[in-house]
Design a protein around this motif. Structure first.
Motif, PDB file in Angstrom:
ATOM      1  N   PHE A  35      11.966 -17.948  78.784  1.00 19.57           N
ATOM      2  CA  PHE A  35      11.065 -17.005  78.125  1.00 19.57           C
ATOM      3  C   PHE A  35      11.251 -17.047  76.605  1.00 19.57           C
ATOM      4  CE2 PHE A  35       9.947 -12.668  76.689  1.00 19.57           C
ATOM      5  CZ  PHE A  35       8.620 -12.635  77.101  1.00 19.57           C
ATOM      6  N   ALA A  36      12.502 -17.142  76.168  1.00 22.14           N
ATOM      7  CA  ALA A  36      12.785 -17.206  74.737  1.00 22.14           C
ATOM      8  C   ALA A  36      12.221 -18.487  74.123  1.00 22.14           C
ATOM      9  CB  ALA A  36      14.282 -17.120  74.490  1.00 22.14           C
ATOM     10  N   LEU A  93      12.512 -12.151  69.882  1.00 20.66           N
ATOM     11  CA  LEU A  93      11.758 -11.328  70.831  1.00 20.66           C
ATOM     12  C   LEU A  93      11.930 -11.835  72.253  1.00 20.66           C
ATOM     13  CD1 LEU A  93       8.419 -10.720  68.867  1.00 20.66           C
ATOM     14  CD2 LEU A  93      10.220  -9.056  69.368  1.00 20.66           C
ATOM     15  N   GLY A  94      12.028 -13.162  72.390  1.00 19.69           N
ATOM     16  CA  GLY A  94      12.192 -13.735  73.725  1.00 19.69           C
ATOM     17  C   GLY A  94      13.465 -13.273  74.405  1.00 19.69           C
ATOM     18  N   PHE A  95      14.534 -13.146  73.643  1.00 18.75           N
ATOM     19  CA  PHE A  95      15.793 -12.671  74.218  1.00 18.75           C
ATOM     20  C   PHE A  95      15.838 -11.145  74.334  1.00 18.75           C
ATOM     21  CE2 PHE A  95      17.553 -16.865  72.962  1.00 18.75           C
ATOM     22  CZ  PHE A  95      18.152 -17.190  74.174  1.00 18.75           C
ATOM     23  N   ALA A  96      15.134 -10.452  73.431  1.00 26.31           N
ATOM     24  CA  ALA A  96      15.230  -8.990  73.407  1.00 26.31           C
ATOM     25  C   ALA A  96      14.273  -8.312  74.376  1.00 26.31           C
ATOM     26  CB  ALA A  96      14.973  -8.473  71.987  1.00 26.31           C
ATOM     27  N   LEU A  97      13.133  -8.928  74.665  1.00 26.14           N
ATOM     28  CA  LEU A  97      12.116  -8.240  75.470  1.00 26.14           C
ATOM     29  C   LEU A  97      12.520  -7.992  76.927  1.00 26.14           C
ATOM     30  CD1 LEU A  97       8.706  -9.651  74.160  1.00 26.14           C
ATOM     31  CD2 LEU A  97       9.661  -7.364  73.880  1.00 26.14           C
ATOM     32  N   ALA A 138      19.861 -16.050  83.738  1.00 25.07           N
ATOM     33  CA  ALA A 138      20.030 -16.660  82.418  1.00 25.07           C
ATOM     34  C   ALA A 138      18.940 -17.686  82.120  1.00 25.07           C
ATOM     35  CB  ALA A 138      21.416 -17.310  82.328  1.00 25.07           C
ATOM     36  N   TRP A 139      18.593 -18.532  83.140  1.00 25.93           N
ATOM     37  CA  TRP A 139      17.615 -19.576  82.880  1.00 25.93           C
ATOM     38  C   TRP A 139      16.230 -18.993  82.642  1.00 25.93           C
ATOM     39  CZ3 TRP A 139      13.162 -20.519  85.560  1.00 25.93           C
ATOM     40  CH2 TRP A 139      13.034 -19.934  86.825  1.00 25.93           C
ATOM     41  N   GLN A 140      15.916 -17.867  83.303  1.00 31.75           N
ATOM     42  CA  GLN A 140      14.628 -17.221  83.062  1.00 31.75           C
ATOM     43  C   GLN A 140      14.555 -16.656  81.635  1.00 31.75           C
ATOM     44  OE1 GLN A 140      14.689 -14.460  86.403  1.00 31.75           O
ATOM     45  NE2 GLN A 140      12.975 -15.561  87.364  1.00 31.75           N
TER      46      GLN A 140
END
Length: 204
Positions: A69-70, A31-35, A63-65
């Motif tokens: 988040f992920a 979810l962290g990468f998909a949201l 990318a770092w954000q």
């Protein structure tokens, strides 16, 4: 189920425990990468609620954000997994004592073997009765019915496959045979209901 010398601990089955401890963090990571890209895609929809939240998540374009988040979502998933496991009921058996730890702030329950007259599963609950049919313990179980039956029988506890086999006590502590006889001899009972008194008592 884990075994120590003369002790059995019953909780989540190992496969289910692994699914919880690995699945929750994995779901958080996904979810962290998909949201963030999903939030950017939905940002133009005027009818969606929480538009400010969507805008905040969608602004994570670097990318770092996205990685940060992920990782945060993964940690939240890991925390949720540990809370789910910590709040589960754990049953510990020895030849002399039955201990029930409820996982929350409720006081653990310890029962001497001689007080236990019947043990069985009803729905999602593990039920322990005394010789008068009074409930000594009622707790949601995490172990499988097969594991519970094997463990209780191995330690010499009176395990039964159903309430009807547990000595015949209904939910009020009345012997099923007595309850069935009362239903059959009641002047208000119809012929159809009197024909199945035992079934009525068992389902109560």
């Amino acid at each position: 189920m884990s075994r120590l010398p003369n002790t059995t601990v019953l909780g989540y089955p190992r496969a289910r425990l692994l699914r919880i401890l690995l699945g929750f963090p994995a779901l958080g990571l996904a979810l962290g990468f998909a949201l963030p890209p999903l939030a950017r895609w939905l940002d133009g929809a005027s009818m969606l609620p929480l538009r400010d939240v969507l805008a905040f998540v969608g602004d994570m374009e670097s990318a770092w954000q996205t990685v940060a988040f992920a990782l945060a979502a993964t940690l939240i998933g890991l925390l949720a997994a540990f809370v789910a496991v910590a709040d589960s009921v754990k049953v510990t058996l020895t030849e002399d004592t039955l201990n029930v730890e409820f996982g929350d702030r409720q006081k653990p329950l310890s029962l001497r073997r001689e007080r236990v007259a019947a043990v069985f599963v009803e729905g999602k609950d593990l039920v322990v009765l005394d010789s008068a049919g009074r409930p000594l313990a009622l707790a949601p179980h995490r172990a499988s019915r097969t594991a519970l039956a094997r463990a209780f029988r191995a330690h010499g506890y009176p395990w039964h496959d159903s309430r009807a086999e547990s000595g015949g006590f209904d939910t009020a502590g009345t012997p099923l045979a007595t309850s069935a006889m009362a239903s059959a001899t009641s002047p208000l009972a119809s012929s159809s209901s009197a024909a199945l008194p035992l079934k009525t008592a068992v389902s109560a």
